[in-house]
Design a protein around this motif. Structure first.
Motif, short mmCIF file in Angstrom:
data_model
loop_
_atom_site.label_atom_id
_atom_site.label_comp_id
_atom_site.label_asym_id
_atom_site.label_seq_id
_atom_site.Cartn_x
_atom_site.Cartn_y
_atom_site.Cartn_z
N MET A 249 56.02 46.82 40.50
CA MET A 249 54.79 46.73 39.76
C MET A 249 53.71 46.80 40.92
SD MET A 249 55.50 43.30 37.44
CE MET A 249 53.89 43.62 36.59
N GLU A 250 52.25 47.45 40.57
CA GLU A 250 51.30 47.69 41.36
C GLU A 250 50.46 46.39 41.36
OE1 GLU A 250 48.94 50.70 39.46
OE2 GLU A 250 50.15 52.31 40.10
N GLY A 251 49.76 46.26 42.60
CA GLY A 251 48.97 45.38 42.86
C GLY A 251 47.68 45.36 42.06
N SER A 252 46.62 44.41 42.34
CA SER A 252 45.32 44.67 41.68
C SER A 252 44.24 44.34 42.86
CB SER A 252 45.40 43.82 40.51
OG SER A 252 44.13 43.68 39.99
N PRO A 253 42.83 44.87 42.70
CA PRO A 253 41.86 44.61 43.48
C PRO A 253 41.12 43.26 42.85
CG PRO A 253 41.30 46.37 42.07
CD PRO A 253 42.84 46.41 41.86
N ALA A 254 41.41 42.82 41.87
CA ALA A 254 41.07 41.79 41.07
C ALA A 254 39.36 42.10 41.08
CB ALA A 254 41.38 40.67 41.57
N GLY A 255 38.59 40.99 41.45
CA GLY A 255 37.43 40.91 41.51
C GLY A 255 36.64 42.02 42.36
N LEU A 256 37.30 42.60 43.49
CA LEU A 256 36.83 43.59 44.41
C LEU A 256 36.75 44.70 43.51
CD1 LEU A 256 38.90 43.00 47.73
CD2 LEU A 256 36.52 42.36 47.10
N ALA A 257 37.47 44.86 42.53
CA ALA A 257 36.90 46.23 41.38
C ALA A 257 35.54 46.35 41.23
CB ALA A 257 37.87 46.23 40.33
#
Length: 469
Positions: A249-257
Motif C-alpha cells: 500500500m502507498e504512503g500518504s503526505p497527509a497534511g503536507l499535501a
C-alpha cells in the motif's frame, strides 16, 4: 675595637626550619579533607592546538599502523554492528555488484584517511541509518511481520482519553499549515547538520562525535523497531478506518499535501507516497530527533534552553496537526532520545566550560558526568572502588573509541607532561619525595614518574596534594 664586636658578641640561637621532607606514606584523605567535588580543578598545561587541532594527513598507512597496535575494547563492537547493518542493507538492495563494491571501497578509503576519518568515523552510524532506512523497502513481504492497525489508536484513547492527533488535525488553515510545515518539513531534515556544526564550532572539542553516534544509533534502533512492530499512522485511520493494512500500500503526505498545493510544487507528495516505511509510525523519529537535539544543545547552551523546549513542543504539535503521528509515537521517540542522551552524557560527553565561546578556547577537556565512587570522592589511596577502573589512559586517545576524537589526545583529558618544577610550581615541594610517597600517595608507577619527565598524574590526583607551610 669595633672590628672585634661581632666576634665578642654572643651568638644568636639558630631558628629551627620547618621540615620540608616528605613522609614515607600518607593517605590522600588526610592530606586534603575537602571532598573532590568541592575542589577547584587545576588546568592542564596543554596548548590549545593539542585540544582543538584537526588531522590533515592523507596517509592511509598511518591509520593502518594505528589499528595494528590498537588494544581493542568491548565498545569496539559498535563498528561490527555498523558493518553488519551495512552488509545487510547492501544484500537486500537490487543486484549491482560493481556499485556495491565501489561503495565499500569508497567507505574504506574515507575511514582510513586521517583527514576524513575524524569526520566519517563518528558519523558512520548516521550513514548506516540512512542506507538501512532506504534499503528496508526491498525486504520481501513474506519476511515482514503483521501490520498493527488498532494498537496505537487504542493506546491513544487509554493513555489520553482521546485521539489527540485527530482533534488537532480536525481544523486546518493555511497559516497553521505554514507554521507546521517549517519544523516538520524543513527543520527535521536540516537541524541535525546545523546542530552538528554549532556543536563543532562553539561546544567542547569532541562533543560532535558523541552527538553523531547517539543520533545514528538511536535512528538505527528506531527503524528496527518500526520493521519489527509496524503500525499504521493517523492518516491511515482517517483514510481507511480500522481496515487491515497490507504491504504494497502507498504512503500518504497527509497534511503536507496542502503545502504542495499552496506552493504549486511536488515537494512531499511523491516522496511520502513512495516512502520506504509507510507503516513506521512508532516510534516517531520526528519527535525523537527534536528531543535529542534539544537535550544536547541545552547542555552546552543553557541560556537558550527555553527556546529548545519550545521547539520540541512546536514540532510535536506540527507532527500531530499534519496527521503523521499519534501522541504515543512522540512519547516513545522522546523516551528513546532521553535514554540515548543520558547514556552519552554520563560516559562520553565532554563537559562544557561555559566561559569558553569556541572550541579553540578550550585548554583541557573532561569527559562524562557519572557519580563518583567513595575512593574518587575522598581520595583514599587504599580504597578498592570500581571507579578506579574507569580512568582513562593514553591508549584511549583513539578515533575508533566511542566518543573520542582525533583532536583529543591524552593531554586534553587532564594529563600533562612535566620536565621540571616550573610546570606546577604550586604543588611541588623543594625536596624530591622518595619512592614510597610517589607510589602510595600519587599512585604512580616507575614508568609514569613525573620526577623523571614521565607522564604526570591526572589533575584530580594532583589536586589531592597540598603544601604545608
Amino acid at each position: 675595637m669595633q672590628d672585634f664586636e661581632p666576634i665578642l658578641a654572643p651568638a644568636k640561637p639558630k631558628q629551627k626550619k620547618l621540615p620540608f621532607g616528605w613522609p614515607p606514606a600518607l593517605k590522600l584523605s588526610t592530606l586534603n579533607p575537602v571532598p573532590q567535588r568541592r575542589r577547584l580543578r587545576r588546568k592542564s598545561t596543554a596548548s590549545q592546538d593539542n585540544v582543538a587541532a584537526l588531522k590533515t594527513s592523507f596517509d592511509v598507512w598511518e591509520s593502518i599502523k594505528t589499528l595494528q597496535t590498537r588494544k581493542w575494547k568491548i565498545y569496539d563492537i559498535q563498528h561490527v554492528v555498523c558493518l553488519g547493518f551495512i552488509l545487510f542493507s547492501l544484500f537486500i538492495l537490487p543486484s549491482a555488484p560493481i556499485i556495491k563494491t565501489a561503495v565499500l571501497l569508497a567507505l574504506g578509503g574515507l575511514l582510513l584517511m586521517p583527514i576524513t576519518q575524524q569526520f566519517f568515523l563518528p558519523s558512520l552510524p548516521i550513514w548506516t541509518y540512512l542506507l538501512y532506512f532506504f534499503a528496508s523497502r526491498f525486504i520481501a513481504p513474506e519476511y515482514r511481520p503483521h501490520i498493527w492497525v488498532k494498537v496505537l489508536p487504542a493506546l491513544e484513547n487509554v493513555l489520553y482519553g482521546a485521539n489527540l492527533s485527530n482533534i488537532l488535525s480536525a481544523h486546518s488553515h493555511p497559516v497553521l499549515d505554514l507554521l507546521a510545515w517549517f519544523p516538520y518539513g524543513i527543520g527535521h531534515f536540516a537541524l541535525p547538520a546545523i546542530c552538528s556544526a554549532i556543536l563543532f564550532l562553539f561546544a567542547a572539542p569532541g562533543s560532535t562525535p558523541v552527538f553523531a553516534r547517539a543520533f545514528g544509533y538511536m535512528c538505527m534502533l528506531a527503524v528496527t523497531i518500526q520493521l519489527i512492530f509496524p503500525c499504521t499512522p493517523p492518516w491511515y485511520e482517517k483514510a481507511h478506518g480500522l481496515e487491515p493494512a497490507h504491504y504494497g500500500m502507498e504512503g500518504s503526505p497527509a497534511g503536507l499535501a496542502r503545502i504542495d498545493k499552496l506552493f504549486g510544487v511536488d515537494m512531499y507528495t511523491t516522496s511520502f507516497t513512495t516512502a520506504p516505511l509507510p507503516f513506521g509510525a512508532f516510534p516517531s523519529l520526528h519527535g525523537a530527533n527534536a528531543v535529542l537535539e534539544a537535550l544536547f544543545m541545552q547542555y552546552y547552551f543553557p541560556k537558550f534552553k527555553y527556546f529548545f523546549i519550545f521547539y520540541v513542543g512546536w514540532i510535536w504539535w506540527a507532527t500531530m496537526y499534519l496527521n503523521h503521528h499519534y501522541a504515543v509515537d512522540l512519547v516513545g521517540g522522546g523516551l528513546m532520545a532521553a535514554i540515548a542522551y543520558y547514556i552519552s552524557r554520563v560516559r562520553w560527553l565532554p563537559r562544557p566550560q561555559l566561559e569558553k565561546r569556541t572550541r579553540w578556547e578550550y585548554e583541557y577537556v573532561e569527559f562524562g558526568d557519572r557519580p563518583k565512587t567513595y575512593d574518587e570522592e575522598y581520595g583514599s589511596a587504599s580504597a578498592y572502588g570500581l571507579g578506579l577502573l574507569e580512568r582513562r589512559t593514553a591508549s584511549d586517545s583513539d578515533e575508533w573509541t566511542l566518543g573520542s576524537s582525533s583532536s583529543l589526545d591524552s593531554l586534553s583529558r587532564g594529563d600533562t607532561v612535566c620536565g621540571s618544577s616550573s610546570s606546577t610550581p604550586d604543588i611541588l615541594s623543594p625536596t624530591t619525595p622518595n619512592d614510597d610517597f610517589k607510589h602510595v600517595v600519587l599512585g604512580l608507577t616507575p614508568q609514569g614518574d613525573i620526577w623523571n619527565g614521565g607522564r604526570l598524574a591526572r589533575e584530580s590526583e594532583l589536586s589531592d596534594v597540598v603544601v604545608l607551610s
